[in-house]
Design a protein around this motif. Structure first.
Motif, PDB file in Angstrom:
ATOM      1  N   VAL A 189      -2.393   4.390 -11.706  1.00  0.00           N
ATOM      2  CA  VAL A 189      -2.579   3.385 -12.755  1.00  0.00           C
ATOM      3  C   VAL A 189      -3.360   2.185 -12.212  1.00  0.00           C
ATOM      4  O   VAL A 189      -4.319   1.719 -12.802  1.00  0.00           O
ATOM      5  N   THR A 190      -2.933   1.661 -11.061  1.00  0.00           N
ATOM      6  CA  THR A 190      -3.591   0.497 -10.464  1.00  0.00           C
ATOM      7  C   THR A 190      -4.908   0.905  -9.813  1.00  0.00           C
ATOM      8  O   THR A 190      -4.969   1.905  -9.095  1.00  0.00           O
ATOM      9  N   ARG A 191      -5.947   0.112 -10.056  1.00  0.00           N
ATOM     10  CA  ARG A 191      -7.251   0.408  -9.466  1.00  0.00           C
ATOM     11  C   ARG A 191      -7.810  -0.770  -8.689  1.00  0.00           C
ATOM     12  O   ARG A 191      -8.396  -0.584  -7.634  1.00  0.00           O
ATOM     13  N   ASP A 192      -7.661  -1.977  -9.204  1.00  0.00           N
ATOM     14  CA  ASP A 192      -8.170  -3.166  -8.533  1.00  0.00           C
ATOM     15  C   ASP A 192      -7.069  -3.822  -7.708  1.00  0.00           C
ATOM     16  O   ASP A 192      -5.882  -3.555  -7.905  1.00  0.00           O
ATOM     17  N   ARG A 193      -7.485  -4.704  -6.804  1.00  0.00           N
ATOM     18  CA  ARG A 193      -6.511  -5.558  -6.102  1.00  0.00           C
ATOM     19  C   ARG A 193      -6.007  -6.630  -7.049  1.00  0.00           C
ATOM     20  O   ARG A 193      -6.794  -7.307  -7.687  1.00  0.00           O
ATOM     21  N   ARG A 194      -4.691  -6.776  -7.130  1.00  0.00           N
ATOM     22  CA  ARG A 194      -4.115  -7.823  -7.985  1.00  0.00           C
ATOM     23  C   ARG A 194      -3.279  -8.760  -7.120  1.00  0.00           C
ATOM     24  O   ARG A 194      -2.275  -8.347  -6.538  1.00  0.00           O
ATOM     25  N   PRO A 195      -3.651 -10.041  -7.011  1.00  0.00           N
ATOM     26  CA  PRO A 195      -2.861 -10.993  -6.228  1.00  0.00           C
ATOM     27  C   PRO A 195      -1.766 -11.631  -7.078  1.00  0.00           C
ATOM     28  O   PRO A 195      -1.831 -11.648  -8.303  1.00  0.00           O
ATOM     29  N   GLY A 196      -0.755 -12.160  -6.404  1.00  0.00           N
ATOM     30  CA  GLY A 196       0.318 -12.864  -7.097  1.00  0.00           C
ATOM     31  C   GLY A 196       1.099 -13.710  -6.108  1.00  0.00           C
ATOM     32  O   GLY A 196       0.994 -13.526  -4.886  1.00  0.00           O
ATOM     33  N   ASP A 197       1.887 -14.646  -6.620  1.00  0.00           N
ATOM     34  CA  ASP A 197       2.739 -15.502  -5.798  1.00  0.00           C
ATOM     35  C   ASP A 197       4.156 -14.944  -5.837  1.00  0.00           C
ATOM     36  O   ASP A 197       4.785 -14.894  -6.903  1.00  0.00           O
ATOM     37  N   THR A 199      -2.156  -3.001  -4.771  1.00  0.00           N
ATOM     38  CA  THR A 199      -3.368  -2.219  -4.489  1.00  0.00           C
ATOM     39  C   THR A 199      -3.312  -0.860  -5.168  1.00  0.00           C
ATOM     40  O   THR A 199      -2.269  -0.416  -5.646  1.00  0.00           O
ATOM     41  N   ALA A 200      -4.459  -0.199  -5.184  1.00  0.00           N
ATOM     42  CA  ALA A 200      -4.540   1.163  -5.711  1.00  0.00           C
ATOM     43  C   ALA A 200      -3.922   2.138  -4.718  1.00  0.00           C
ATOM     44  O   ALA A 200      -3.838   1.862  -3.517  1.00  0.00           O
ATOM     45  N   GLY A 201      -3.477   3.283  -5.226  1.00  0.00           N
ATOM     46  CA  GLY A 201      -2.903   4.302  -4.346  1.00  0.00           C
ATOM     47  C   GLY A 201      -3.931   4.842  -3.373  1.00  0.00           C
ATOM     48  O   GLY A 201      -5.064   5.147  -3.749  1.00  0.00           O
ATOM     49  N   LEU A 202      -3.535   4.949  -2.122  1.00  0.00           N
ATOM     50  CA  LEU A 202      -4.434   5.465  -1.104  1.00  0.00           C
ATOM     51  C   LEU A 202      -4.647   6.961  -1.294  1.00  0.00           C
ATOM     52  O   LEU A 202      -3.693   7.730  -1.403  1.00  0.00           O
ATOM     53  N   GLU A 203      -5.928   7.365  -1.351  1.00  0.00           N
ATOM     54  CA  GLU A 203      -6.262   8.777  -1.483  1.00  0.00           C
ATOM     55  C   GLU A 203      -7.438   9.091  -0.566  1.00  0.00           C
ATOM     56  O   GLU A 203      -8.263   8.226  -0.282  1.00  0.00           O
ATOM     57  N   GLU A 204      -7.494  10.357  -0.144  1.00  0.00           N
ATOM     58  CA  GLU A 204      -8.641  10.809   0.648  1.00  0.00           C
ATOM     59  C   GLU A 204      -9.746  11.220  -0.316  1.00  0.00           C
ATOM     60  O   GLU A 204      -9.571  12.133  -1.122  1.00  0.00           O
ATOM     61  N   ALA A 205     -10.881  10.522  -0.264  1.00  0.00           N
ATOM     62  CA  ALA A 205     -11.972  10.802  -1.192  1.00  0.00           C
ATOM     63  C   ALA A 205     -13.274  10.294  -0.615  1.00  0.00           C
ATOM     64  O   ALA A 205     -13.294   9.411   0.248  1.00  0.00           O
ATOM     65  N   HIS A 206     -14.387  10.850  -1.119  1.00  0.00           N
ATOM     66  CA  HIS A 206     -15.710  10.402  -0.682  1.00  0.00           C
ATOM     67  C   HIS A 206     -15.964   9.008  -1.220  1.00  0.00           C
ATOM     68  O   HIS A 206     -15.551   8.658  -2.334  1.00  0.00           O
ATOM     69  N   GLU A 207     -16.669   8.205  -0.442  1.00  0.00           N
ATOM     70  CA  GLU A 207     -16.867   6.797  -0.812  1.00  0.00           C
ATOM     71  C   GLU A 207     -17.670   6.617  -2.084  1.00  0.00           C
ATOM     72  O   GLU A 207     -17.600   5.569  -2.739  1.00  0.00           O
ATOM     73  N   ASP A 208     -18.449   7.617  -2.504  1.00  0.00           N
ATOM     74  CA  ASP A 208     -19.258   7.497  -3.709  1.00  0.00           C
ATOM     75  C   ASP A 208     -18.462   7.778  -4.982  1.00  0.00           C
ATOM     76  O   ASP A 208     -18.945   7.513  -6.085  1.00  0.00           O
ATOM     77  N   VAL A 243       0.842  -1.197   0.000  1.00  0.00           N
ATOM     78  CA  VAL A 243       0.000   0.000   0.000  1.00  0.00           C
ATOM     79  C   VAL A 243       0.878   1.247   0.000  1.00  0.00           C
ATOM     80  O   VAL A 243       2.072   1.193   0.277  1.00  0.00           O
ATOM     81  N   GLY A 244       0.252   2.364  -0.303  1.00  0.00           N
ATOM     82  CA  GLY A 244       0.943   3.657  -0.327  1.00  0.00           C
ATOM     83  C   GLY A 244       0.157   4.614  -1.194  1.00  0.00           C
ATOM     84  O   GLY A 244      -0.792   4.228  -1.892  1.00  0.00           O
ATOM     85  N   ARG A 245       0.552   5.874  -1.180  1.00  0.00           N
ATOM     86  CA  ARG A 245      -0.132   6.862  -2.024  1.00  0.00           C
ATOM     87  C   ARG A 245       0.229   6.597  -3.495  1.00  0.00           C
ATOM     88  O   ARG A 245       1.126   5.809  -3.789  1.00  0.00           O
ATOM     89  N   THR A 277      -8.498  -1.077  -1.455  1.00  0.00           N
ATOM     90  CA  THR A 277      -7.214  -1.136  -0.761  1.00  0.00           C
ATOM     91  C   THR A 277      -7.397  -1.505   0.708  1.00  0.00           C
ATOM     92  O   THR A 277      -6.642  -2.319   1.261  1.00  0.00           O
ATOM     93  N   GLU A 278      -8.406  -0.929   1.356  1.00  0.00           N
ATOM     94  CA  GLU A 278      -8.655  -1.248   2.769  1.00  0.00           C
ATOM     95  C   GLU A 278      -9.063  -2.713   2.924  1.00  0.00           C
ATOM     96  O   GLU A 278      -8.712  -3.355   3.927  1.00  0.00           O
ATOM     97  N   ALA A 279      -9.782  -3.251   1.936  1.00  0.00           N
ATOM     98  CA  ALA A 279     -10.129  -4.675   1.979  1.00  0.00           C
ATOM     99  C   ALA A 279      -8.875  -5.542   1.878  1.00  0.00           C
ATOM    100  O   ALA A 279      -8.777  -6.593   2.525  1.00  0.00           O
ATOM    101  N   ALA A 280      -7.900  -5.109   1.069  1.00  0.00           N
ATOM    102  CA  ALA A 280      -6.642  -5.853   0.957  1.00  0.00           C
ATOM    103  C   ALA A 280      -5.864  -5.813   2.269  1.00  0.00           C
ATOM    104  O   ALA A 280      -5.266  -6.821   2.690  1.00  0.00           O
ATOM    105  N   ILE A 281      -5.862  -4.663   2.948  1.00  0.00           N
ATOM    106  CA  ILE A 281      -5.182  -4.552   4.247  1.00  0.00           C
ATOM    107  C   ILE A 281      -5.833  -5.497   5.259  1.00  0.00           C
ATOM    108  O   ILE A 281      -5.146  -6.171   6.033  1.00  0.00           O
ATOM    109  N   GLU A 282      -7.158  -5.552   5.230  1.00  0.00           N
ATOM    110  CA  GLU A 282      -7.885  -6.425   6.152  1.00  0.00           C
ATOM    111  C   GLU A 282      -7.579  -7.896   5.873  1.00  0.00           C
ATOM    112  O   GLU A 282      -7.461  -8.714   6.797  1.00  0.00           O
TER     113      GLU A 282
END
Length: 474
Positions: free
Chosen positions: A36-44, A57-66, A8-10, A76-81
């Motif tokens: 550039v990245t928007r979705d969670r991408r898994p890998g080995d 993960t996508a870059g962390l930004e402060e934004a409204h949920e809508d 994760v990161g900005r 990104t928060e789902a990936a952290i969880e």
């Protein structure tokens, strides 16, 4: 994999570059454009003997949920969880920003282990940004260069220390290679077969979902999974990377690839969109069956037909999905019109399976999966040589090959040389003179007589050698 790591990161700090280095392949799109990245991408991932599952993960930004940025942050928060450990990437070259401090506090509150990574530490003047990272209160930063591979030993040691040596190197860990590339689905050449082998339904099924932008591809996959795994919204062109998701349908493993929307080549001018389309083409080549998603409210645009033709030229099994069926009021006449246009506009895929669906509500998705499995069976089909030669003899009796320059072409022998897609070899005289119309006649006959609708069929002709050609006249 013994544990999961989220990166994760900005935006624009090098998360995807590090992801590609750890998985050993250029899976994630990388560009100088932020976000550039928007979705969670898994890998080995593999790092000096350390094996773990990693999530870009996508870059962390402060934004409204809508907003789109707000939905990206939720992913990104789902990936952290989901992760056991988080790599928090900061840019040592440009230094800390208020966003870094905000999200550093978010990670500290998560209660999960965090490794602070100072990327771009090879750059001139990066020392200030490196020392500033100590103020985040997440421990000593690990200086690396994801682009040049510097600092990987320090990163390895930091991960082992954060996750614990027991989890990093479990004693019962399988020592077999896990970071294996997906093999191409071209199929191998086969010898003559006397019996038709049974279809193997134990192998995982690889499916690529393609189509024009905003056709509803990601929404459909989320409905299959029963969760908001992929980023969706009213905006066109949300998906950029080709993201793979694994799930099970009626006991069979399925790997489904979501891809970026494919517009006409003349409209694709930005570098980032070109990268996204190239990634979608790569997903098509790795898949076995490709689902082309049409918008049922505006079907059979020129681009739709070009995508189907591309899939068939690549030799993949194809299934059509007419999405947004829930928006159609008078369905019967629309369905009849879609069937008529499918047969008329796609003659190269005669009999292709087409299923009306509603990705938003889940209507028709089970029928779509059944059509995919049925098409995959045809794509893997092998026909015994004896049956093919009896069929070839019948075809020549019903419609003999034409005579060219007063000499008739004779088809002598036929066998299947491979499957995936079905490919056949016919030994004949003067193969270069055989007209294309007769090749179509044989192809259509194979489709009808051996029940192979909707898949590409390859027929290769080989001129048999004349044993007397090189003998001198006496």
């Amino acid at each position: 994999m013994s544990f999961t790591v989220a990166i994760v990161g900005r935006p624009n700090v090098g998360k995807s570059t590090l992801f590609n280095r750890l998985v050993g392949k250029k899976l994630a799109l990388v560009d100088d454009t932020p976000g550039v990245t928007r979705d969670r991408r898994p890998g080995d991932a593999r790092l000096m003997g350390l094996k773990f599952r990693i999530i870009d993960t996508a870059g962390l930004e402060e934004a409204h949920e809508d907003t789109l940025e707000g939905r990206m942050r939720a992913q990104t928060e789902a990936a952290i969880e989901e992760a056991d450990l988080t790599l928090f990437i900061v840019d040592a070259k440009s230094g800390l920003t208020p966003l870094d401090k905000t999200f550093g506090e978010l990670l500290r509150r998560s209660g999960k282990p965090v490794v602070l990574v100072a990327n771009k530490s090879e750059a001139k003047g990066s020392e200030g940004g490196f020392y500033d990272a100590f103020t985040l209160g997440l421990g000593e930063p690990c200086p690396i260069s994801a682009e040049h591979g510097q600092g990987m030993i320090d990163l390895h040691n930091a991960i082992v220390e954060a996750i614990g040596e027991d989890r990093a190197y479990p004693e019962d860990e399988d020592v077999a290679e896990t970071n294996v590339s997906i093999p191409r689905a071209d199929g191998d050449d086969v010898e003559e077969i006397d019996e038709e082998p049974a279809y193997d339904d134990t192998k995982p099924l690889r499916i690529a979902i393609v189509g024009r932008p905003n056709a509803g591809k990601s929404t459909m996959i989320n409905r299959f999974l029963g969760e908001d795994r992929l980023l969706v919204g009213p905006e066109a062109g949300i998906t950029r990377d080709s993201i793979s998701v694994d799930w099970t349908w009626r006991g069979r493993m399925v790997r489904m690839f979501d891809t970026a929307g494919m517009r006409r080549k003349a409209r694709v001018t930005e570098k980032l969109e070109k990268l996204s389309v190239a990634d979608a083409l790569r997903a098509i080549r790795f898949a076995e069956t490709v689902v082309i998603v049409f918008d049922a409210t505006i079907p059979f645009e020129k681009q739709d037909l070009q995508i189907v033709d591309l899939v068939l030229r690549e030799g993949r099994a194809a299934v059509l999905a007419f999405n947004k069926w829930d928006m159609i009021d008078d369905r019967q006449p629309v369905l009849a019109e879609l069937r008529e246009k499918t047969d008329r506009l796609l003659p190269q895929a005669r009999g292709i399976r087409a299923v009306p669906i509603a990705g938003q509500t889940g209507e028709g998705l089970d029928r779509l999966m059944q059509a995919i499995v049925d098409t995959d069976k045809v794509w893997n089909k092998r026909i015994a040589t004896a049956k093919l030669n009896r069929w070839l003899e019948t075809q020549q009796i019903q419609h003999p090959p034409p005579a060219v320059s007063g000499r008739r072409i004779k088809l002598k022998y036929m066998t299947q040389v491979k499957a995936r897609p079905p490919a056949f070899m016919i030994s004949c005289t003067r193969s270069d003179a055989l007209p294309e119309s007769y090749v179509r006649y044989l192809t259509n006959g194979l489709r009808e007589d051996f029940a192979m609708p909707g898949v590409p069929i390859r027929i290769h002709f080989r001129t048999s050698e004349n044993p007397y050609e090189n003998k001198k006249k006496r």
